[in-house]
Design a protein around this motif. Structure first.
Motif, PDB file in Angstrom:
ATOM      1  N   LEU A 134      33.746  -1.950  33.653  1.00  0.00           N
ATOM      2  CA  LEU A 134      34.626  -1.863  32.481  1.00  0.00           C
ATOM      3  C   LEU A 134      34.005  -2.542  31.265  1.00  0.00           C
ATOM      4  O   LEU A 134      34.134  -2.053  30.139  1.00  0.00           O
ATOM      5  CB  LEU A 134      35.978  -2.512  32.799  1.00  0.00           C
ATOM      6  N   THR A 135      33.342  -3.654  31.495  1.00  0.00           N
ATOM      7  CA  THR A 135      32.693  -4.363  30.387  1.00  0.00           C
ATOM      8  C   THR A 135      31.630  -3.479  29.748  1.00  0.00           C
ATOM      9  O   THR A 135      31.492  -3.437  28.520  1.00  0.00           O
ATOM     10  CB  THR A 135      32.060  -5.683  30.882  1.00  0.00           C
ATOM     11  N   ILE A 182      31.636  -0.215  29.750  1.00  0.00           N
ATOM     12  CA  ILE A 182      32.342   0.849  29.042  1.00  0.00           C
ATOM     13  C   ILE A 182      32.825   0.353  27.678  1.00  0.00           C
ATOM     14  O   ILE A 182      32.691   1.034  26.660  1.00  0.00           O
ATOM     15  CB  ILE A 182      33.530   1.361  29.885  1.00  0.00           C
ATOM     16  N   MET A 183      33.352  -0.875  27.663  1.00  0.00           N
ATOM     17  CA  MET A 183      33.850  -1.436  26.408  1.00  0.00           C
ATOM     18  C   MET A 183      32.726  -1.633  25.395  1.00  0.00           C
ATOM     19  O   MET A 183      32.929  -1.510  24.190  1.00  0.00           O
ATOM     20  CB  MET A 183      34.549  -2.771  26.679  1.00  0.00           C
ATOM     21  N   GLN A 184      31.536  -1.950  25.884  1.00  0.00           N
ATOM     22  CA  GLN A 184      30.400  -2.158  24.984  1.00  0.00           C
ATOM     23  C   GLN A 184      30.029  -0.861  24.276  1.00  0.00           C
ATOM     24  O   GLN A 184      29.515  -0.888  23.161  1.00  0.00           O
ATOM     25  CB  GLN A 184      29.195  -2.693  25.786  1.00  0.00           C
ATOM     26  N   GLN A 185      30.334   0.292  24.920  1.00  0.00           N
ATOM     27  CA  GLN A 185      30.001   1.602  24.343  1.00  0.00           C
ATOM     28  C   GLN A 185      31.206   2.260  23.669  1.00  0.00           C
ATOM     29  O   GLN A 185      31.062   3.309  23.040  1.00  0.00           O
ATOM     30  CB  GLN A 185      29.486   2.536  25.451  1.00  0.00           C
ATOM     31  N   ALA A 186      32.389   1.646  23.803  1.00  0.00           N
ATOM     32  CA  ALA A 186      33.625   2.298  23.363  1.00  0.00           C
ATOM     33  C   ALA A 186      33.752   2.324  21.843  1.00  0.00           C
ATOM     34  O   ALA A 186      33.244   1.434  21.152  1.00  0.00           O
ATOM     35  CB  ALA A 186      34.825   1.570  23.959  1.00  0.00           C
ATOM     36  N   PRO A 187      34.439   3.343  21.298  1.00  0.00           N
ATOM     37  CA  PRO A 187      34.690   3.394  19.852  1.00  0.00           C
ATOM     38  C   PRO A 187      35.684   2.305  19.437  1.00  0.00           C
ATOM     39  O   PRO A 187      36.429   1.794  20.276  1.00  0.00           O
ATOM     40  CB  PRO A 187      35.291   4.799  19.660  1.00  0.00           C
ATOM     41  N   THR A 240      38.419   2.449  18.055  1.00  0.00           N
ATOM     42  CA  THR A 240      39.830   2.825  18.234  1.00  0.00           C
ATOM     43  C   THR A 240      40.323   2.621  19.663  1.00  0.00           C
ATOM     44  O   THR A 240      41.516   2.745  19.927  1.00  0.00           O
ATOM     45  CB  THR A 240      40.020   4.302  17.838  1.00  0.00           C
ATOM     46  N   MET A 241      39.395   2.322  20.582  1.00  0.00           N
ATOM     47  CA  MET A 241      39.776   2.128  21.983  1.00  0.00           C
ATOM     48  C   MET A 241      40.636   0.878  22.133  1.00  0.00           C
ATOM     49  O   MET A 241      40.321  -0.177  21.598  1.00  0.00           O
ATOM     50  CB  MET A 241      38.527   2.001  22.860  1.00  0.00           C
ATOM     51  N   SER A 300      42.029  -1.653  24.953  1.00  0.00           N
ATOM     52  CA  SER A 300      41.819  -2.015  26.354  1.00  0.00           C
ATOM     53  C   SER A 300      42.742  -3.145  26.775  1.00  0.00           C
ATOM     54  O   SER A 300      42.797  -4.194  26.138  1.00  0.00           O
ATOM     55  CB  SER A 300      40.365  -2.447  26.572  1.00  0.00           C
ATOM     56  N   ASN A 316      23.128  -3.972  23.725  1.00  0.00           N
ATOM     57  CA  ASN A 316      22.489  -2.714  23.327  1.00  0.00           C
ATOM     58  C   ASN A 316      21.356  -2.926  22.339  1.00  0.00           C
ATOM     59  O   ASN A 316      20.301  -2.296  22.436  1.00  0.00           O
ATOM     60  CB  ASN A 316      23.529  -1.774  22.710  1.00  0.00           C
TER      61      ASN A 316
END
Length: 425
Positions: free
Chosen positions: A22-23, A25-30, A32-33, A35, A81
């Motif tokens: 999940l971490t 995913i959050m690093q790549q998330a827009p 507007t996400m 969580s 990243n």
């Protein structure tokens, strides 16, 4: 390449941590996400708001606020990243690995930011080694590697080295006990791993020639070896262009390379890189998920900011200056050794790195002489047995480090060592 062949049961049994996934995913998330899935602390409670760095050239760099926030928070295990992108560009530019964009996903090159090469080496060996496994390792070798391997109760097979590093004929002689066909037998005890320091070997200062690297790689292909290329002194090579790395010739995806910023930018930040086939990098990342979680975020931010300011060309110029400094230090060390202990010890000129490896003449074991007598004379060296696979055997060698001492201090150190050696005669 059958990568499961190199991995032990513990490594093959590791599963991804749901929270770590999940971490990532959050690093790549827009932006507007929304969580509510993670367990990250609220960053508004962190007392650090901004960070600036004062550089030796007199400039001050203010780190971007969003980078500071990333560095203070949990991040994905492979690394930030920004840092990953920078080192991927560096590896492509310097080594241009053949498997960088391989169509074979397992073989495809991947990278991992680790909290120092020592931790990366430890996790790699813990992924590969099972009790009683035969491990090929250059001798003498880095004492930190021996500290990892000896408690694992593996069989360390000593591959002889000289001033040009591993001797390919001796490597082949050791492997001649087996047939290349044995690599297909899961019950065979044929070695699977070869560990080496190709440049500025610690403790010897040796450097593998291109011809030897090519021959060793061919042997690795023949016997299906995975090469662990521990190369923290790569950028300290005195010759230009650099001698190509094993990674640069790795058409099979059988090289796991360890790079470090410790000798170039900072040893205390504990940031290094593992580069290798995705199937292996993934296993080490899973181990990190269960241990250190990820390399220090702030260390990555600080180093990335410095590297980004330098740019690729600036980094290359910096490491050339670092190599030039150590070459001068080496020459001062050799001058003092020649002046004071010629006839009392013998050595060859280090190819690069930070160390002079000396064999004491007429003294079968250096341990007590260095740890007791030399200390009484207020001079410190490292007895050679620290770098031997069997540290209990008498060893006439001594390692001197020329990285920090001034020319005057080196001269005094060898003068004191000469006094100790003469008294021991």
């Amino acid at each position: 390449m059958n990568y499961s062949r190199y991995l032990n049961l513990t490594s093959l049994s590791r599963q991804p941590s749901p929270i770590r996934v999940l971490t990532g995913i959050m690093q790549q998330a827009p932006p507007t996400m929304i969580s509510m899935a993670g367990g990250r602390p609220n960053p508004n409670l962190f007392p650090i708001k901004g960070v600036s760095i004062s550089l030796r050239d007199g400039t001050t760099v203010n780190i971007e606020p969003n980078l500071v926030q990333k560095g203070l928070q949990y991040s994905a295990t492979p690394g930030l990243n920004e840092m990953l992108d920078w080192v991927k560009n560096l590896q492509k530019d310097v080594h241009n690995p053949p498997t960088l964009n391989s169509s074979d996903v397992d073989k495809q090159l991947d990278m991992l930011i680790i909290p120092g090469s020592q931790d990366g080496l430890s996790k790699a060996f813990e992924a590969f080694v099972t009790e009683k496994d035969n491990i090929l390792i250059e001798s003498p070798t880095y004492s930190g590697t021996l500290a990892i391997l000896k408690p694992m109760r593996s069989n360390l097979l000593s591959v002889q080295t000289d001033k040009h590093g591993i001797i390919p004929n001796h490597l082949r002689k050791i492997l001649s006990k087996w047939s290349p066909k044995d690599t297909k037998d899961p019950n065979s005890d044929i070695p699977k791993i070869l560990y080496c320091i190709p440049n500025g070997g610690n403790p010897t200062g040796h450097g593998l020639t291109l011809e030897r690297r090519q021959e060793i790689y061919k042997i690795a292909q023949e016997y299906d070896l995975l090469i662990m290329e521990d190369d923290p002194y790569f950028y300290l090579q005195n010759s230009q262009p650099y001698i190509p790395s094993f990674l640069s010739m790795d058409v099979d995806g059988r090289v796991l390379r360890f790079d470090s910023f410790s000798k170039l930018l900072s040893s205390g930040m504990r940031v290094a890189i593992i580069t290798g086939p995705k199937a292996i990098i993934n296993r080490i990342a899973l181990h990190m998920q269960a241990s250190v979680v990820h390399a220090s975020g702030m260390s990555q931010v600080l180093l990335y900011t410095i590297l980004e300011k330098m740019g690729l060309n600036g980094f290359k110029e910096h490491v050339k200056n670092v190599a030039s400094f150590y070459q001068q230090q080496r020459d001062h060390c050799l001058t003092s050794a020649e002046k004071h202990i010629k006839g009392l010890a013998e050595w060859y000129v280090p190819e690069c790195g930070m160390f002079l490896w000396m064999k004491l003449i007429g003294i079968p074991d250096s341990y007590k002489l260095i740890t007791e007598k030399a200390r009484e004379k207020e001079v410190l060296f490292v007895p050679g047995n620290a770098f031997m696979l069997n540290s209990e055997e008498p060893c006439p060698y001594v390692r001197a480090s020329y990285s920090e001492s001034s020319p005057e201090e080196m001269d005094m150190a060898f003068e004191r060592l000469a006094s100790v050696l003469r008294e021991a005669k």
